[in-house]
Write a protein that holds these residues in place. Structure first.
Motif, PDB file in Angstrom:
ATOM      1  N   LYS A 174       1.579  -9.694 -23.641  1.00 52.46           N
ATOM      2  CA  LYS A 174       2.862  -9.199 -24.164  1.00 52.46           C
ATOM      3  C   LYS A 174       3.343  -7.978 -23.394  1.00 52.46           C
ATOM      4  O   LYS A 174       4.536  -7.842 -23.110  1.00 52.46           O
ATOM      5  N   LEU A 175       2.413  -7.082 -23.051  1.00 51.16           N
ATOM      6  CA  LEU A 175       2.797  -5.903 -22.270  1.00 51.16           C
ATOM      7  C   LEU A 175       3.311  -6.316 -20.892  1.00 51.16           C
ATOM      8  O   LEU A 175       4.286  -5.765 -20.391  1.00 51.16           O
TER       9      LEU A 175
ATOM     10  N   ASP B 264       4.719  -9.091 -20.114  1.00 48.87           N
ATOM     11  CA  ASP B 264       6.032  -9.723 -20.273  1.00 48.87           C
ATOM     12  C   ASP B 264       7.148  -8.697 -20.286  1.00 48.87           C
ATOM     13  O   ASP B 264       8.295  -9.005 -19.964  1.00 48.87           O
ATOM     14  N   ASN B 265       6.812  -7.475 -20.698  1.00 49.34           N
ATOM     15  CA  ASN B 265       7.796  -6.388 -20.775  1.00 49.34           C
ATOM     16  C   ASN B 265       7.399  -5.270 -19.814  1.00 49.34           C
ATOM     17  O   ASN B 265       7.411  -4.097 -20.169  1.00 49.34           O
ATOM     18  N   LEU B 266       7.072  -5.663 -18.606  1.00 43.39           N
ATOM     19  CA  LEU B 266       6.509  -4.742 -17.610  1.00 43.39           C
ATOM     20  C   LEU B 266       7.381  -3.524 -17.346  1.00 43.39           C
ATOM     21  O   LEU B 266       6.883  -2.435 -17.113  1.00 43.39           O
ATOM     22  N   TRP B 267       8.666  -3.659 -17.416  1.00 40.36           N
ATOM     23  CA  TRP B 267       9.562  -2.584 -17.023  1.00 40.36           C
ATOM     24  C   TRP B 267       9.950  -1.674 -18.193  1.00 40.36           C
ATOM     25  O   TRP B 267      10.903  -0.919 -18.096  1.00 40.36           O
ATOM     26  N   GLU B 268       9.225  -1.733 -19.286  1.00 42.26           N
ATOM     27  CA  GLU B 268       9.543  -0.877 -20.431  1.00 42.26           C
ATOM     28  C   GLU B 268       8.740   0.423 -20.438  1.00 42.26           C
ATOM     29  O   GLU B 268       8.608   1.055 -21.475  1.00 42.26           O
TER      30      GLU B 268
ATOM     31  N   ASN C 234       5.408   1.023 -19.866  1.00 42.25           N
ATOM     32  CA  ASN C 234       4.082   0.996 -20.486  1.00 42.25           C
ATOM     33  C   ASN C 234       2.976   0.789 -19.454  1.00 42.25           C
ATOM     34  O   ASN C 234       1.949   0.195 -19.740  1.00 42.25           O
TER      35      ASN C 234
END
Length: 75
Positions: free
Chosen positions: A40-41, A43-47, A49
């Motif tokens: 999940k992290l 999948d949202n690599l550019w947030e 984290n």
């Protein structure tokens, strides 16, 4: 929950399991949960984290190393 927390819980459960103590959730349960959280992290690599992603990967690799069966080679 955080995948970092999940892999740390996997370490903890693994220690209990090595001493014969069984919990409702196993180390494998938390290991799989950490992997799912990492996906999940990623999948949202550019947030923003990156630290959590790196920490999770490093702990997962370490977990794999320390929980792998030891092989003794005779020379």
């Amino acid at each position: 929950s955080s995948p970092v927390l999940d892999i740390l819980l996997a370490f903890s459960c693994s220690q209990f399991e090595q001493h014969g103590v069984q919990n409702e959730e196993t180390s494998l349960y938390f290991h799989n949960k950490a992997l799912q959280g990492l996906i999940k992290l990623l999948d949202n690599l550019w947030e923003g984290n990156a630290e959590e992603i790196l920490s999770t990967i490093m702990l997962l690799v370490y977990y794999e190393i320390v929980s792998a069966p030891l092989f003794h080679h005779s020379i």
